[in-house]
Design an enzyme around this catalytic site. Structure first.
Site, mmCIF file in Angstrom:
data_model
loop_
_atom_site.group_PDB
_atom_site.id
_atom_site.type_symbol
_atom_site.label_atom_id
_atom_site.label_comp_id
_atom_site.label_asym_id
_atom_site.label_seq_id
_atom_site.Cartn_x
_atom_site.Cartn_y
_atom_site.Cartn_z
ATOM 1 N N VAL A 16 43.302 28.767 31.119
ATOM 2 C CA VAL A 16 42.282 27.779 31.488
ATOM 3 C C VAL A 16 41.725 27.093 30.244
ATOM 4 O O VAL A 16 41.619 25.858 30.199
ATOM 5 C CB VAL A 16 41.147 28.439 32.306
ATOM 6 C CG1 VAL A 16 40.098 27.411 32.691
ATOM 7 C CG2 VAL A 16 41.706 29.119 33.553
ATOM 8 N N GLU A 192 51.117 38.881 39.742
ATOM 9 C CA GLU A 192 51.128 39.635 38.483
ATOM 10 C C GLU A 192 52.095 40.808 38.598
ATOM 11 O O GLU A 192 52.422 41.237 39.712
ATOM 12 C CB GLU A 192 49.727 40.222 38.238
ATOM 13 C CG GLU A 192 48.603 39.229 38.244
ATOM 14 C CD GLU A 192 48.407 38.556 36.898
ATOM 15 O OE1 GLU A 192 48.863 39.112 35.887
ATOM 16 O OE2 GLU A 192 47.808 37.469 36.871
ATOM 17 N N LYS A 207 35.511 36.594 45.491
ATOM 18 C CA LYS A 207 35.236 35.204 45.900
ATOM 19 C C LYS A 207 34.354 35.173 47.151
ATOM 20 O O LYS A 207 33.458 34.336 47.266
ATOM 21 C CB LYS A 207 36.552 34.463 46.139
ATOM 22 C CG LYS A 207 37.331 34.261 44.835
ATOM 23 C CD LYS A 207 38.754 33.822 45.108
ATOM 24 C CE LYS A 207 39.533 33.657 43.817
ATOM 25 N NZ LYS A 207 40.978 33.507 44.055
#
Ligand code: NAP
Length: 430
Positions: A16, A192, A207
């Site tokens: 990011v 992953e 979330k």
């Protein structure tokens, strides 16, 4: 047009952070033109200063001492994209205490300590913005906090984890087993090497906690969220869903019922006509139900360096503009601890698979068990005959506690050989 320079300190420069640096380098002029602020990354903190990050040439200094970055006099605004709880929490608190606005993408931290961080932002009178923390590139936090601030949110239902949505899509569309779909997702970089956080729904639970906190102004942490992952979903469940007109999705649900706040994550059968059913592969979507607005759905890429950096950059521009004007944006205010809706009190439709003896009278015995626990049956189908007979039930809306006691009694009923999959069904009756 002259624009005020806002000096940005970047905590972390991985997927990011590096994407954000590239976006600021390539879109900086347009941002200065449109927003009246020129963003300049002056410092970057990482673990390994020697690593080549393909950064655009600029004057940013790279350090492995993130505390010095936060305190530096040439950093006006801090972006935290390092992840994890510590040292991110301490660094953000230090920045806020120093009056520096913070933009973070850190869902794990917000889900664990959001209330503390928002209180610190309030005390410092500075912005703490976090659009990228839920569903990466999808604008969700700002619509919930600002655009829908005047409405009463009833429920938010989302597909908020791209990895599990990819796996379930492949199981549905290519008939793959869970293991094969997971292996494919790993080979393609959607999962992953250790997929636990995704397939056991820890990521989605974090979330859900943030969504519930923002939608209902409540202090909800990830430990408040009921959580079931997708590891026990079988090809037979997917096939049964298809035959009944559903698709299986991992849903994050935040809702307010009877004055209580509920947050949960679990697989569910979603009717094929529902907008969430068409969300495929690694995409995310969030379906918001507001008292006045009705239904709103937001769709897009929930992860990835650039989509996530785009959400971070939107927040950075917002905070920089506020800094330039001497103000601050809409605040979260104080998140209050509210009574949580226990999972037993959740109301949903259910799908149940029951293996029972194929002889006269058995159906009446089974139906009687449902009835005595106040669970009414919407539809029943028989698959197979003799020893292979399976009964597929879809119930009307029922309380989770009643459904659980129904399943317990069915398991003790002589004519029932086995209760197989039990899945919630996303229905209008909830
Ligand atoms: P990442 O690729 O692992 O990058 C993390 C960066 O932080 C690395 O540059 C690392 O330095 C640095 N870092 C970690 N711990 C540090 C420490 N103690 N001191 C100094 N630097 C440290 O992670 P990412 O994918 O960019 O994710 C960043 C954040 O965004 C996380 O909170 C994540 O949950 C969130 N997010 C990510 C996505 C996504 O699609 N990737 C989507 C939504 C939200 P080194 O490079 O030297 O190791």
């Amino acid at each position: 047009m002259s624009s005020l320079v806002v000096r940005v300190g970047l905590l972390g420069c991985g997927n990011v952070g590096a994407s954000l640096a590239q976006m600021i380098a390539s879109n900086g002029d347009a941002i200065a033109e449109r927003a009246g602020v020129r963003l300049e990354i002056t410092q970057i903190a990482v673990r390994d200063v020697a690593k080549d990050r393909g950064l655009p040439a600029n004057s940013a200094s790279i350090t492995d001492d993130p505390s010095s970055l936060v305190a530096a006099s040439d950093v006006d605004l801090v972006v935290e994209v390092m992840g994890g709880i510590e040292p991110a929490r301490t660094l953000i608190l230090a920045a806020l205490a120093a009056g520096k606005p913070v933009v973070t993408a850190n869902k794990a931290l917000l889900a664990a300590a959001g209330a503390e961080l928002f209180a610190a932002a309030e005390a410092g009178g500075v912005d703490l913005l976090f659009e990228a923390s839920v569903c990466g590139g999808i604008p969700l936090m700002r619509p919930l906090r600002e655009s829908l601030a005047g409405d009463r949110i009833l429920r938010v239902t989302g597909i908020v984890n791209g990895t599990t949505n990819y796996i379930l899509t492949r199981m549905t569309e290519a008939g793959q087993s869970f293991a094969d779909a997971l292996a494919e997702a790993q080979a393609l970089g959607f999962a992953e090497a250790d997929p636990t956080a995704d397939v056991e729904a820890h990521d989605a639970a974090a979330k859900a906690a943030i969504i519930a906190s923002i939608a209902f102004g409540a202090e909800v942490t990830d430990s408040d969220v009921y959580r079931e992952g997708i590891t026990s979903i079988t090809a037979a469940d997917i096939e049964a869903a298809r035959e009944l007109g559903y698709v299986v999705k991992l849903l994050a649900v935040a809702e307010e019922r009877d004055g209580k706040v509920g947050a949960r994550v679990h697989p569910a059968m979603v009717p094929v006509q529902h907008p969430l059913a068409s969300v495929r592969e690694a995409f995310n979507a969030v379906f918001i139900e507001g008292e006045a607005t009705g239904e709103v759905m937001l769709y897009g890429r929930g992860a990835g360096g650039f989509p996530t950096a785009s959400a971070v950059l939107g927040d950075v521009i917002d905070a920089a503009k506020n800094l330039a004007s001497g103000g601050r944006g809409a605040t979260i205010g104080k998140l209050v601890r509210r009574e949580m809706l226990p999972m037993e009190g959740v109301v949903s439709q259910y799908y149940l698979e029951v293996e029972a003896a194929d002889r006269p009278g058995v159906l009446a015995v089974v139906a009687d068990v449902f009835g005595r626990h106040e669970v009414s049956i919407e539809s029943m189908q028989q698959r197979g005959i003799g020893e292979d007979a399976r009964l597929i039930f879809v119930t009307h809306s029922a309380r989770e506690s009643d459904l659980r006691s129904t399943v317990e009694e069915l398991r003790e009923t002589d004519a029932v050989h086995r209760v197989g999959s039990v899945l919630r069904v996303l229905g209008s009756g909830e």
